[in-house]
Write an enzyme that holds these catalytic residues in place. Sequence first.
Site, PDB file in Angstrom:
ATOM      1  CB  SER A   6      -0.914   0.009   1.227  1.00  0.00           C
ATOM      2  OG  SER A   6      -0.146  -0.172   2.399  1.00  0.00           O
ATOM      3  CB  THR A   9      -2.120   5.963   3.941  1.00  0.00           C
ATOM      4  OG1 THR A   9      -2.821   5.856   2.717  1.00  0.00           O
ATOM      5  CG2 THR A   9      -1.240   7.191   3.931  1.00  0.00           C
ATOM      6  CB  THR A  55      -0.701   6.310   0.317  1.00  0.00           C
ATOM      7  OG1 THR A  55      -1.541   5.170   0.189  1.00  0.00           O
ATOM      8  CG2 THR A  55      -1.254   7.416  -0.564  1.00  0.00           C
ATOM      9  NE  ARG A 108      -8.592   7.947  -4.899  1.00  0.00           N
ATOM     10  CZ  ARG A 108      -8.050   7.742  -3.701  1.00  0.00           C
ATOM     11  NH1 ARG A 108      -6.775   7.473  -3.586  1.00  0.00           N
ATOM     12  NH2 ARG A 108      -8.780   7.804  -2.609  1.00  0.00           N
ATOM     13  CB  VAL A 109      -4.880  12.689  -6.462  1.00  0.00           C
ATOM     14  CG1 VAL A 109      -4.170  13.240  -5.235  1.00  0.00           C
ATOM     15  CG2 VAL A 109      -3.912  12.603  -7.645  1.00  0.00           C
ATOM     16  CG  ASP A 165      -6.556  11.098   2.456  1.00  0.00           C
ATOM     17  OD1 ASP A 165      -6.321  10.165   1.666  1.00  0.00           O
ATOM     18  OD2 ASP A 165      -6.492  10.959   3.687  1.00  0.00           O
ATOM     19  CB  THR A 201      -5.032   6.030   7.272  1.00  0.00           C
ATOM     20  OG1 THR A 201      -4.938   4.904   6.385  1.00  0.00           O
ATOM     21  CG2 THR A 201      -5.662   5.572   8.567  1.00  0.00           C
ATOM     22  N   GLY A 202      -7.428   5.927   5.239  1.00  0.00           N
ATOM     23  CA  GLY A 202      -8.773   5.472   4.878  1.00  0.00           C
ATOM     24  C   GLY A 202      -9.200   6.025   3.532  1.00  0.00           C
TER      25      GLY A 202
HETATM   26  C1  SD4 Z   1      -6.133   7.217  -0.226  1.00  0.00           C
HETATM   27  N1  SD4 Z   1      -5.998   7.572   2.138  1.00  0.00           N
HETATM   28  O1  SD4 Z   1      -5.475   7.187  -1.249  1.00  0.00           O
HETATM   29  C2  SD4 Z   1      -5.481   6.799   1.068  1.00  0.00           C
HETATM   30  C3  SD4 Z   1      -5.640   5.304   1.210  1.00  0.00           C
HETATM   31  C4  SD4 Z   1      -5.537   4.773   2.596  1.00  0.00           C
HETATM   32  O2  SD4 Z   1      -5.915   3.071   4.119  1.00  0.00           O
HETATM   33  O3  SD4 Z   1      -5.162   5.416   3.530  1.00  0.00           O
HETATM   34  N2  SD4 Z   1      -5.922   3.570   2.866  1.00  0.00           N
HETATM   35  O4  SD4 Z   1      -7.308   7.566  -0.205  1.00  0.00           O
END
Ligand code: SD4
Length: 321
Positions: free
Chosen positions: A79, A181, A199, A209-210, A212, A232-233
């Site tokens: 990741s 991330t 990440t 695609r970008v 956060d 994260t997320g």
């Molecule tokens: C994103 N926040 O690209 C990142 C992915 C991530 O756990 O954190 N996943 O949206």
Amino acid sequence: MKTSRRKFIQASATIASLASAQKLFSQSQKVTKPIVVSTWNFGVGANAEAWKILSKNGRALDAVEAGVQVPEGDPKETSVGLGGLPDRDGRVTLDACIMDENANCGAVACLEHIIHPISVARKVMEKTPHVLLVGDGALQFALANGFKKENLLTEESEKAWKEWLKKAQYKPIANIENHDTIGMIALDSSQNVSGACTTSGMAYKIHGRVGDSPIIGAGLFVDNEIGAATSTGVGEEVIRICGSHLVVELMRQGNSPQEACELAVKRIVKNQPEKSKEIQVGFLAINKNGELGAYALQKGFTYAVYSNDVPNKIFDAKSFY
Ligand code: SD4
């Protein structure tokens, strides 16, 4: 003493000391500087690297850069950086940002072929009048600054992508699909705060695609008067509320880091009550007093802490659901 009994006693002692450390930590959630905290279990390896700098009275900025380079360079982490799962076209595109105690910041988005996007982000911060470079421009800049062009798609990640292609179902679910991330924030012994976030983004995302993570104020925010936050997320949900900036501003208004993280997660729930049940978002924050907060939508968000009081341990964040 029989071996099994000795083993049992040893194991019990380890569990007891871990439990007391966790109890102590969760009672106070306050640690003395320096401190480094980072998202997910792989934060432990990253913290260890950052701690080498912080424990020698080094600068938080140097610590967070060195720290997040660990998962970036690890081909087994799917990741972040090398070995990251690709987008739906099979391209590994990376997002990263970094911010220091003077509100200097730099970022790269949709960067291909460079193992350490965090260091390119730092170069953007230090060598250009800009904050964010994207795509081919970011790659050109990296190559001009001595970074090496590499293939980041490992055999394993390519195999996973080909498997995904069989159904090609586009439904990103952060955390559940093992997509994490690293966000790292640190307070150094001079009481300066800095942060880094890096990440490969959502697996099998649309090319370009970008999320956060490279967006200052969304995936990371530092204000040396107050503290720092990272996330994260599902990045789209974090961007919608300018998540990390929101957490820092909530701390400025007098909330503890824990309260600030909880309020930010609740903002997502309020905005998107149905969607929030199916996705993961987590925030991690520290303030200038070395207090720490962590909160997520769903169970399962872990974070790693390293300070003089807490020698690099993983904790489970509380969650809304
Ligand atoms: C994103 N926040 O690209 C990142 C992915 C991530 O756990 O954190 N996943 O949206």
